[in-house]
Design a protein around this motif. Structure first.
Motif, PDB file in Angstrom:
ATOM      1  N   HIS A  78      -9.845  22.458 -10.603  1.00 23.45           N
ATOM      2  CA  HIS A  78      -9.318  21.116 -10.844  1.00 23.45           C
ATOM      3  C   HIS A  78     -10.013  20.367 -11.982  1.00 23.45           C
ATOM      4  O   HIS A  78      -9.843  19.157 -12.107  1.00 23.45           O
ATOM      5  N   CYS A  79     -10.785  21.065 -12.802  1.00 25.44           N
ATOM      6  CA  CYS A  79     -11.362  20.436 -13.994  1.00 25.44           C
ATOM      7  C   CYS A  79     -10.298  20.447 -15.094  1.00 25.44           C
ATOM      8  O   CYS A  79      -9.667  21.478 -15.354  1.00 25.44           O
ATOM      9  N   VAL A  80     -10.108  19.304 -15.769  1.00 29.21           N
ATOM     10  CA  VAL A  80      -9.020  19.208 -16.749  1.00 29.21           C
ATOM     11  C   VAL A  80      -9.512  18.847 -18.162  1.00 29.21           C
ATOM     12  O   VAL A  80      -8.710  18.722 -19.088  1.00 29.21           O
ATOM     13  N   GLY A  81     -10.817  18.666 -18.334  1.00 26.22           N
ATOM     14  CA  GLY A  81     -11.304  18.319 -19.664  1.00 26.22           C
ATOM     15  C   GLY A  81     -12.793  18.078 -19.666  1.00 26.22           C
ATOM     16  O   GLY A  81     -13.476  18.247 -18.632  1.00 26.22           O
ATOM     17  N   PHE A  82     -13.289  17.659 -20.819  1.00 26.98           N
ATOM     18  CA  PHE A  82     -14.727  17.500 -20.999  1.00 26.98           C
ATOM     19  C   PHE A  82     -15.016  16.142 -21.637  1.00 26.98           C
ATOM     20  O   PHE A  82     -14.260  15.668 -22.495  1.00 26.98           O
ATOM     21  N   ILE A  83     -16.114  15.540 -21.227  1.00 23.44           N
ATOM     22  CA  ILE A  83     -16.495  14.233 -21.734  1.00 23.44           C
ATOM     23  C   ILE A  83     -17.908  14.306 -22.309  1.00 23.44           C
ATOM     24  O   ILE A  83     -18.770  15.008 -21.777  1.00 23.44           O
ATOM     25  N   ASP A  84     -18.126  13.594 -23.382  1.00 28.15           N
ATOM     26  CA  ASP A  84     -19.460  13.554 -23.979  1.00 28.15           C
ATOM     27  C   ASP A  84     -19.537  12.372 -24.933  1.00 28.15           C
ATOM     28  O   ASP A  84     -18.521  11.817 -25.352  1.00 28.15           O
ATOM     29  N   GLY A  85     -20.753  11.996 -25.263  1.00 25.36           N
ATOM     30  CA  GLY A  85     -20.976  10.964 -26.256  1.00 25.36           C
ATOM     31  C   GLY A  85     -21.553  11.581 -27.517  1.00 25.36           C
ATOM     32  O   GLY A  85     -22.198  12.630 -27.465  1.00 25.36           O
ATOM     33  N   THR A  86     -21.297  10.969 -28.640  1.00 22.65           N
ATOM     34  CA  THR A  86     -21.837  11.457 -29.903  1.00 22.65           C
ATOM     35  C   THR A  86     -22.275  10.281 -30.763  1.00 22.65           C
ATOM     36  O   THR A  86     -21.769   9.169 -30.614  1.00 22.65           O
ATOM     37  N   PHE A  87     -23.212  10.541 -31.647  1.00 23.25           N
ATOM     38  CA  PHE A  87     -23.779   9.502 -32.504  1.00 23.25           C
ATOM     39  C   PHE A  87     -23.591   9.910 -33.960  1.00 23.25           C
ATOM     40  O   PHE A  87     -24.050  10.980 -34.371  1.00 23.25           O
ATOM     41  N   ASN A  88     -22.880   9.101 -34.721  1.00 24.14           N
ATOM     42  CA  ASN A  88     -22.657   9.360 -36.141  1.00 24.14           C
ATOM     43  C   ASN A  88     -23.494   8.404 -36.972  1.00 24.14           C
ATOM     44  O   ASN A  88     -23.307   7.187 -36.913  1.00 24.14           O
ATOM     45  N   LYS A  89     -24.418   8.950 -37.754  1.00 21.90           N
ATOM     46  CA  LYS A  89     -25.288   8.106 -38.562  1.00 21.90           C
ATOM     47  C   LYS A  89     -24.507   7.441 -39.697  1.00 21.90           C
ATOM     48  O   LYS A  89     -23.585   8.018 -40.256  1.00 21.90           O
ATOM     49  N   ILE A  90     -24.908   6.199 -40.009  1.00 19.70           N
ATOM     50  CA  ILE A  90     -24.314   5.445 -41.108  1.00 19.70           C
ATOM     51  C   ILE A  90     -25.442   4.825 -41.923  1.00 19.70           C
ATOM     52  O   ILE A  90     -26.618   4.863 -41.524  1.00 19.70           O
ATOM     53  N   ALA A  91     -25.099   4.251 -43.065  1.00 24.44           N
ATOM     54  CA  ALA A  91     -26.095   3.549 -43.866  1.00 24.44           C
ATOM     55  C   ALA A  91     -26.568   2.301 -43.125  1.00 24.44           C
ATOM     56  O   ALA A  91     -25.833   1.732 -42.311  1.00 24.44           O
ATOM     57  N   ARG A  92     -27.786   1.878 -43.391  1.00 22.62           N
ATOM     58  CA  ARG A  92     -28.331   0.700 -42.721  1.00 22.62           C
ATOM     59  C   ARG A  92     -27.500  -0.529 -43.074  1.00 22.62           C
ATOM     60  O   ARG A  92     -27.168  -0.762 -44.238  1.00 22.62           O
ATOM     61  N   LEU A  93     -27.137  -1.300 -42.069  1.00 20.03           N
ATOM     62  CA  LEU A  93     -26.278  -2.464 -42.259  1.00 20.03           C
ATOM     63  C   LEU A  93     -27.044  -3.631 -42.878  1.00 20.03           C
ATOM     64  O   LEU A  93     -28.268  -3.728 -42.757  1.00 20.03           O
ATOM     65  N   ILE A  94     -26.300  -4.531 -43.497  1.00 20.97           N
ATOM     66  CA  ILE A  94     -26.905  -5.757 -44.021  1.00 20.97           C
ATOM     67  C   ILE A  94     -27.103  -6.753 -42.883  1.00 20.97           C
ATOM     68  O   ILE A  94     -28.104  -7.469 -42.826  1.00 20.97           O
ATOM     69  N   VAL A  95     -26.134  -6.792 -41.946  1.00 19.70           N
ATOM     70  CA  VAL A  95     -26.230  -7.675 -40.788  1.00 19.70           C
ATOM     71  C   VAL A  95     -26.182  -6.822 -39.520  1.00 19.70           C
ATOM     72  O   VAL A  95     -25.650  -5.717 -39.516  1.00 19.70           O
ATOM     73  N   ASP A  96     -26.738  -7.372 -38.422  1.00 20.36           N
ATOM     74  CA  ASP A  96     -26.723  -6.707 -37.121  1.00 20.36           C
ATOM     75  C   ASP A  96     -27.323  -5.302 -37.189  1.00 20.36           C
ATOM     76  O   ASP A  96     -26.793  -4.347 -36.606  1.00 20.36           O
TER      77      ASP A  96
END
Length: 209
Positions: A78-96
């Motif tokens: 009864h397993c129908v899929g897979f879940i996971d988190g991923t992190f994509n690096k970006i350039a450092r923001l000017i704000v936040d």
């Protein structure tokens, strides 16, 4: 509209610069940038609900097909899929900057939660405001469990309760299965861990794409 969609597809199908698109479509770079950004916004608005959770993809006939496909390679039922988190690096923001910084990955980036089904299609992708959230925290905030309860639970008509498979960062529930603890698992449970690990690699391939 057709030309605008062609510009979007041409830009995202492979890494390309606006100057290349300018030569191809005969338009200024600034014009192409405006067209691309506005089309991406329109596509997001139109398909947001499907990106969040594709109920059509998880209709009953498909759930049975997905579970059978996984069952062919693993004892898990009864397993129908897979879940996971991923992190994509970006350039450092000017704000936040703080909201986009993740100490685990030692950099700024965007964190996503994705559900992938056995045929490799992404059936849910969500991003929360903070990139510092743990995978389980993202799962709770996304309210994915509520959506899965609607789509996966057929116990009221004596049917199965389908579930997703995730890594140990998640918590076991009616709609979530994680690997058995190696310290207390028996031979059958260890076999399930091994077989599911081999099948779960599909979501890592999706992240690579």
């Amino acid at each position: 509209m057709t030309l605008a969609l062609m510009i979007v597809l041409c830009r995202i199908v492979f890494p390309t610069c606006l100057v290349d698109l300018s030569l191809l479509f005969g338009k200024e770079k600034s014009t192409l940038s405006v067209i691309f950004n506005e089309m991406i916004e329109k596509i997001y608005i139109k398909f947001y609900s499907v990106l969040k959770f594709d109920y059509c993809q998880f209709r009953e006939s498909n759930l049975l097909r997905f579970s059978q496909a996984i069952r062919e390679r693993s004892p898990a039922m009864h397993c129908v899929g897979f879940i996971d988190g991923t992190f994509n690096k970006i350039a450092r923001l000017i704000v936040d900057q703080e909201g986009a910084y993740n100490s685990h990955y030692q950099g700024h980036g965007l964190k996503y939660q994705t559900v992938v089904i056995p045929d490799g299609i992404t059936s849910s992708i969500m991003r929360l405001d903070s990139s510092r959230n743990h995978d389980m925290c993202m799962y709770c905030k996304s309210q994915l469990d509520v959506m899965m309860c609607i789509a996966f639970d057929f116990t009221s008509i004596n049917g199965p309760c389908y579930y997703l498979y995730g890594d140990p960062a998640y918590t076991t529930s009616d709609h979530m299965m994680i690997p058995f603890r190696r310290q207390t698992a028996d031979e059958q449970e260890l076999a399930i861990n091994k077989s599911m690990s081999a099948v779960q690699i599909s979501i890592e391939h999706k992240f690579a794409e």
